[in-house]
Design a protein around this motif. Structure first.
Motif, short mmCIF file in Angstrom:
data_model
loop_
_atom_site.label_atom_id
_atom_site.label_comp_id
_atom_site.label_asym_id
_atom_site.label_seq_id
_atom_site.Cartn_x
_atom_site.Cartn_y
_atom_site.Cartn_z
N LEU A 177 0.82 -1.21 0.00
CA LEU A 177 0.00 0.00 0.00
C LEU A 177 0.86 1.27 0.00
N VAL A 178 1.99 1.24 0.70
CA VAL A 178 2.92 2.38 0.68
C VAL A 178 3.48 2.56 -0.72
N LEU A 179 3.85 1.46 -1.36
CA LEU A 179 4.36 1.52 -2.72
C LEU A 179 3.32 2.11 -3.67
N PHE A 180 2.11 1.61 -3.60
CA PHE A 180 1.06 2.07 -4.51
C PHE A 180 0.78 3.56 -4.32
N HIS A 181 0.72 3.99 -3.09
CA HIS A 181 0.44 5.40 -2.81
C HIS A 181 1.56 6.30 -3.33
N ASN A 182 2.80 5.99 -3.00
CA ASN A 182 3.92 6.83 -3.41
C ASN A 182 4.07 6.88 -4.92
N ALA A 183 3.84 5.76 -5.58
CA ALA A 183 3.99 5.72 -7.05
C ALA A 183 2.91 6.56 -7.73
N ILE A 184 1.67 6.42 -7.30
CA ILE A 184 0.58 7.18 -7.90
C ILE A 184 0.76 8.68 -7.64
N ALA A 185 1.12 9.04 -6.40
CA ALA A 185 1.29 10.45 -6.06
C ALA A 185 2.43 11.08 -6.86
N ALA A 186 3.55 10.38 -7.00
CA ALA A 186 4.68 10.93 -7.75
C ALA A 186 4.36 11.04 -9.24
N TYR A 187 3.62 10.11 -9.77
CA TYR A 187 3.29 10.14 -11.19
C TYR A 187 2.42 11.35 -11.52
N PHE A 188 1.33 11.52 -10.78
CA PHE A 188 0.42 12.61 -11.11
C PHE A 188 0.96 13.98 -10.67
N ALA A 189 1.94 13.99 -9.80
CA ALA A 189 2.60 15.25 -9.45
C ALA A 189 3.69 15.60 -10.45
N GLY A 190 3.98 14.70 -11.34
CA GLY A 190 5.02 14.94 -12.33
C GLY A 190 6.41 14.88 -11.74
N ASN A 191 6.55 14.25 -10.57
CA ASN A 191 7.85 14.16 -9.92
C ASN A 191 8.52 12.87 -10.37
N GLN A 192 9.32 13.02 -11.41
CA GLN A 192 9.96 11.84 -11.98
C GLN A 192 10.99 11.24 -11.03
N LYS A 193 11.74 12.08 -10.32
CA LYS A 193 12.76 11.58 -9.40
C LYS A 193 12.12 10.80 -8.24
N GLN A 194 11.03 11.34 -7.72
CA GLN A 194 10.33 10.65 -6.62
C GLN A 194 9.77 9.31 -7.07
N LEU A 195 9.30 9.26 -8.30
CA LEU A 195 8.77 8.01 -8.84
C LEU A 195 9.86 6.95 -8.98
N GLU A 196 11.00 7.37 -9.49
CA GLU A 196 12.13 6.44 -9.62
C GLU A 196 12.65 6.01 -8.26
N GLN A 197 12.66 6.94 -7.31
CA GLN A 197 13.10 6.61 -5.96
C GLN A 197 12.19 5.59 -5.30
N THR A 198 10.93 5.68 -5.59
CA THR A 198 9.98 4.71 -5.03
C THR A 198 10.26 3.30 -5.54
N LEU A 199 10.58 3.17 -6.80
CA LEU A 199 10.90 1.87 -7.37
C LEU A 199 12.19 1.31 -6.77
N LYS A 200 13.16 2.17 -6.55
CA LYS A 200 14.40 1.70 -5.94
C LYS A 200 14.18 1.26 -4.50
N GLN A 201 13.27 1.94 -3.81
CA GLN A 201 13.00 1.61 -2.42
C GLN A 201 12.44 0.20 -2.28
N PHE A 202 11.65 -0.22 -3.24
CA PHE A 202 11.05 -1.56 -3.18
C PHE A 202 11.75 -2.55 -4.12
N HIS A 203 12.93 -2.18 -4.60
CA HIS A 203 13.78 -3.07 -5.43
C HIS A 203 13.01 -3.58 -6.65
N ILE A 204 12.38 -2.66 -7.34
CA ILE A 204 11.62 -3.00 -8.55
C ILE A 204 12.48 -2.65 -9.76
N LYS A 205 12.65 -3.63 -10.63
CA LYS A 205 13.42 -3.41 -11.85
C LYS A 205 12.48 -3.44 -13.04
#
Length: 369
Positions: free
Chosen positions: A326-354
Motif C-alpha cells: 500500500l505504501v508503494l502504490f500510494h507513493n507511485a501514484i502520487a509521484a506520477y500525477f505530481a510529475g515528480n519523476q525523481k520521486q517516482l524512480e526513488q519509489t521503485l528503488k525503495q522496493f527493489h523493482i526493476k
C-alpha cells in the motif's frame, strides 16, 4: 517242486481285480506258453513264502498288465503264503509307498496371508459408513434437527477471513483493470510522441511546437512505464497473498470443518446409544462407538489447533505484506500525477523493482546468427 511251480504260475497269471483266479491246470498251461516271463519265476523260502526282495518286482510287473482305468494310486496288490485263501488278489485302495490321493475341500487362508481385495473392500465399507453418517449429520443440521459443535471465536475469525478474501479479490481485479488501461494509455502516448517528432522534422513553421509536444508525450510515456511497473509489482504480491497464502489457510479450514462434521456425527451416534437400553447386544456397540468418537474427537481438536495457528501467522504475514504494498502504490501514484519523476524512480528503488526495457527479452542479431 512241480506243485510249487504250478502255484507260482497261478500267482502270475490271474485275471483283473474283481474276478476269480484260474485253476492250477490252466496256470500250468500258461506257464508253459510263456516260459521266459520273469514274473512267473518267483523264488520262495523254505517255509513256502515269497521272498520280500522280489515282491516289489512282482507287483510292478503285474501292475503294468492292469486296465488303464485302474490307476496306481487306487490299487494295492497283496500276496500271501500258500496257506492263505487270498492268493493273488488285487484289492482297490491306496498303493503302499505311493502318494495318497488328496481330498478336496474348502481352502482355508492362513492368518498371516492378507487378501488385497478384502482389504480394499473393508476400506470401501468404512468409507461408505463414514460418508453416510456425515451426510445424515449435514442434513440434520440444515433441517434444524441436529446439534453442531461451534467455536465462537474461531468461527468469527474464519468468517472475517472469507470476507476479507472477497474484498482483496475485488481490489486485485480493479488493479488489473487499471494496469491494462494504463498500458494502453502509455502505448498511445508513445505513438503520439513519435508522431509529433516526425511532424517537427517536416514542418519548419511548427518545428518548436511539435517538438515540445513530442518531448512531453515521451516523458509521460516513460513515467507511465515506471508507474506501470509499480502497479504490476503490487498486483503480483497481492495475488500471491490472496490466491496462495489465504487459499492455503482456507483449505485447512475446510479440513477442519470436515473433521467437525465427523466428530458431531459420531458424537450423535454415541448419545443415541447411551439413551437406549444396555444389554449384551448393545454394550459392544456402545464400546465401539466410544472408540470411534474418541478417534474423531482427537482429529477435530488437532485440526482446530492447526487452523488457529495458521490464522495467527496469516494475520501477521498479511499486515506486513499489505503495509509495504500500500505504501508503494500510494507513493507511485502520487509521484506520477505530481510529475515528480525523481520521486517516482526513488519509489521503485525503495522496493527493489526493476523495470523491463522494451525489447530486452528479444535476442540480439548476433545471437540469431
Amino acid at each position: 517242486m512241480s506243485e510249487h511251480r504250478n502255484e507260482s504260475a497261478t500267482l502270475d497269471e490271474f485275471p483283473p481285480a474283481g474276478e476269480e483266479v484260474q485253476s492250477d491246470s490252466e496256470g500250468g498251461a500258461m506257464a508253459q506258453e510263456s516260459p521266459k516271463n520273469s514274473a512267473a519265476e518267483i523264488p520262495v523260502t523254505s517255509n513256502g513264502q515269497l521272498e520280500d526282495s522280489h515282491e516289489h518286482s512282482f507287483n510292478r510287473d503285474l501292475k503294468r498288465s492292469l486296465p488303464v482305468g485302474l490307476g496306481l494310486s487306487e490299487t494295492k496288490i497283496t500276496s500271501h503264503g500258500f496257506d492263505s485263501t487270498k492268493e493273488g488278489v488285487v484289492e482297490a485302495g491306496p498303493f503302499p509307498g505311493g502318494r495318497a490321493q488328496q481330498k478336496s475341500g474348502p481352502v482355508v487362508l492362513a492368518d498371516e496371508v492378507k487378501n488385497p481385495a478384502m482389504e480394499k473392500l473393508e476400506l470401501v465399507r468404512k468409507w461408505s459408513l463414514n460418508t453416510y453418517k456425515c451426510t445424515r449429520q449435514i442434513i440434520s443440521e440444515k433441517l434444524g434437527r441436529g446439534s453442531r459443535t461451534v467455536d465462537l471465536e474461531l468461527e468469527a475469525q474464519i468468517d472475517i477471513l472469507r470476507d476479507n478474501k472477497k474484498k482483496y479479490e475485488n481490489i486485485l481485479k480493479l488493479a488489473q483493470t487499471l494496469s491494462t488501461q494504463l498500458f494502453q494509455m502509455v502505448h498511445t502516448q508513445r505513438q503520439l510522441g513519435d508522431a509529433f517528432a516526425d511532424l517537427s522534422l517536416k514542418s519548419l513553421e511548427l518545428h518548436e511546437e511539435f517538438g515540445y509536444n513530442a518531448d512531453t508525450q515521451k516523458l509521460l510515456a516513460k513515467n507511465g512505464e515506471t508507474l506501470l511497473g509499480a502497479i504490476n509489482f503490487f498486483i503480483a504480491n497481492v495475488n500471491t497473498l490472496v490466491n496462495k497464502t489465504i487459499e492455503d489457510t482456507l483449505l485447512t479450514v475446510k479440513q477442519y470443518e470436515s473433521a467437525r462434521i465427523e466428530y458431531d456425527a459420531y458424537r450423535t451416534d454415541l448419545e443415541e446409544l447411551n439413551l437406549g437400553p444396555r444389554d449384551a447386544n448393545t454394550l459392544p456397540k456402545i464400546e465401539q462407538s466410544q472408540q470411534l468418537f474418541q478417534v474423531h474427537k482427537e482429529k477435530y481438536d488437532k485440526m482446530r489447533n492447526d487452523v488457529s495457528i495458521k490464522l495467527k501467522f496469516l494475520e501477521e504475514n498479511k499486515v506486513k505484506v499489505l503495509h509495504n504494498q500500500l505504501v508503494l502504490f500510494h507513493n507511485a501514484i502520487a509521484a506520477y500525477f505530481a510529475g515528480n519523476q525523481k520521486q517516482l524512480e526513488q519509489t521503485l528503488k525503495q522496493f527493489h523493482i526493476k523495470l523491463k526495457t522494451p525489447g530486452a527479452d528479444a535476442p540480439s542479431w548476433l545471437e540469431e546468427q
